[in-house]
Write a protein that holds these residues in place. Sequence first.
Motif, short mmCIF file in Angstrom:
data_model
loop_
_atom_site.label_atom_id
_atom_site.label_comp_id
_atom_site.label_asym_id
_atom_site.label_seq_id
_atom_site.Cartn_x
_atom_site.Cartn_y
_atom_site.Cartn_z
N MET A 393 -21.33 22.94 -15.33
CA MET A 393 -22.54 22.92 -14.52
C MET A 393 -22.34 23.76 -13.26
O MET A 393 -21.22 23.89 -12.76
CB MET A 393 -22.91 21.49 -14.12
CG MET A 393 -23.31 20.61 -15.27
SD MET A 393 -24.91 21.06 -15.95
CE MET A 393 -24.57 20.81 -17.70
N SER A 394 -23.44 24.27 -12.75
CA SER A 394 -23.40 25.05 -11.51
C SER A 394 -24.58 24.64 -10.63
O SER A 394 -25.67 24.36 -11.13
CB SER A 394 -23.49 26.54 -11.82
OG SER A 394 -23.53 27.31 -10.63
N VAL A 395 -24.35 24.63 -9.33
CA VAL A 395 -25.40 24.30 -8.38
C VAL A 395 -26.24 25.55 -8.10
O VAL A 395 -25.72 26.66 -8.07
CB VAL A 395 -24.79 23.78 -7.06
CG1 VAL A 395 -25.86 23.59 -5.99
CG2 VAL A 395 -24.05 22.47 -7.31
N GLY A 396 -27.52 25.34 -7.89
CA GLY A 396 -28.41 26.46 -7.58
C GLY A 396 -29.70 25.97 -6.98
O GLY A 396 -29.74 24.95 -6.29
N ALA A 397 -30.77 26.66 -7.27
CA ALA A 397 -32.09 26.31 -6.74
C ALA A 397 -33.14 26.66 -7.77
O ALA A 397 -33.00 27.67 -8.49
CB ALA A 397 -32.36 27.04 -5.43
#
Length: 694
Positions: A393-397
């Motif tokens: 998983m990766s954090v983003g917007a």
Amino acid sequence: MTLARLAALHGVATAYEPSEGVTVQVPDATVVAVLAALDVDAGTPEAVAAALEAARRAGEARLLPPTLVHRQDGPARPPEGLPPGTRLRVTTERGERVDGPDWAGLPLGVHRIEAEAPDGRSDTGTLIVAPARVPRPEGRVFGLLAQLYSVLSARSWGMGDLGDLRELATWAGRTHGAGFVQVNPLHAGVPGAPSDPSPYRPSSRRFPDPVHLRIEDIPEYDFVGPEYRDRLDAILADAAELRERVLRKGALIDRDAVWELKRRALALVATVELGPGRRAEYRDFLAERGRALEDHATYQALAERHGHHWRSWPEELRDPLSAAAAVRADEELTARVDFHCRLAWLTDRQLAAASTAAREAGMAVGIVHDLAVGVHPDGSDTWALQDAFAAGMSVGAPPDAFNSRGQDWGLPPWRPDALAASGYAPYRGLLRELLRHAGALRIDHVMGLFRLWWVPEGREPTEGTYVRYDSEAMLAVLALEAHRAGAVVIGEDLGTVEPGVRDALARRGVFGTSVLWFERDWAGTGRPLAPEEWRTDCVATATTHDLPSTAARLSGDHVALRHRLGLLTGDLGHERARDAAEVGEWLTYLELLGLLPEGPGDEEAEVRAVHRFLLRTPAAMVGVWLPDAVGDRRPQNLPGTWDQYPNWRLPVAGPEGQPTTLEELAASPRAHRLFEVFAPLAGSRTAPPDARPV
């Protein structure tokens, strides 16, 4: 609906609202992938049903949630849903035992709670007793916002260092009465070259990067033996040349080149045996940091041998426990682990010196450190705390009006379930480390304490979803650690913010961030927000590291820059006209308020007028972007670019782009005239500099 029920149990959103009245459904494939990262199989209807049944049984078996929160200003009542007759016992972090449900007298801290039901069931959890609010500064203060690497002095080795931070804080506090200096994250970067120059994608947020060390300020430096002096002198000559290339020859800041020189110098300094007092201090540091520091230093040593991509290391080294055993059996690796522990200690000591200097200079707040929103997926923290991060998983917007494709920041998120199960131990340790020498802490993307946009690996940012965190627990830990450190907390709450978040932060005493160009009466006329209508609990600024400098904004240079780089979405003429209209509206308003007596047309006077406006707001803290003091026109970071623009590699410079040293900045008449605006806050501490032209 069963998938939605399962997702809700784990805080995973199946729909979100990008704007009022608009609902977007999250693809089922995204929900399934996110649940899998939380060790929940939802790949088939049968798996969903089994997961729901497992969650039901687990809920019935537990008497207590993994972590409970008690605010000292809240009602002292036990958890809901306990069977009648359940006995409770709290063991405080000091070892004291308290029986019964009355928590009113419990001390602040992280305690162990036990429950025993009449039917013989028992359970344990973590009880966090937190203060109602974080500390706040005494009175109003103004201060400087600086990217430390960009503030070079005549003693720097090609980038700003902790010696420069100490000098900057001392000068700003004693000469101009500044109350704080806010810097970029000083977290440890990913080892190896070429490195990522961004301070917002570090290897570890728990430990600082020794690239910020002022080598000559290390006590052992003066005692390097004569057999090494020629080598050390050669390194110093190379450092002087590197500095001159940046300051006088137009070169970019080269973090890797700086670190290579400092690494070689530190190896020579490490040949000096510590004196008995220094050795005792170092041993205390090792004992206080314990396993966390050992893991970080072990990662650093292994990365030197195998590269920083720890998932490609030999199998036995991918687990910190087995890696520690392997290191103990390798004399060379053991020595490197101690070397990296020593670097962490030396950096900590210089951070402490900068903090002390700021306080001794009269700063009410002192050094404001910055907490990045996440870490590099192959860095020290993800290796040492593998169970705390969501794999894949990766954090983003999500997509918004400014970016229709959404954003993927390449930062693995913390697992909310793992945080709760550990009593938020990784989060507590991180905050405690950062607050050790901080008068305040800025939290990048503070909305992440409530929810984060998770993007499954291999998918577009548009195919992500929100995952919710226990904000009460996150804020309780924050309030507790800030209280213990006596530190102010500032949240970067710019952009799209979920309803209720700013109110929740304000109730806890967390300051927000208000940038002049964004403060408008959005619910009414759309015109600039009157100064008296700004919020009090915030840091008011004219710009940030991700935005144009004030001079660039006023002149329209930022539009021209974006056009050259192909970043404008509309016609150049239209964008220039729109930008000029916005700036003109602000300048007219500043004239109307009597803040621009010189009239429009004088850029330096307009910059001062902008800051007079900030001073007229009730904001408890007012920040001055340091490059604004000398008319710098270049942003430090231009979002949406990578190799098209030298992000995070520019020294502070004057209007024509000529780098400005810390010494020249301190003697700059232009800088002095800007800081005179804040004389009402500085009081009698303001004194004229030894002015000379820059």
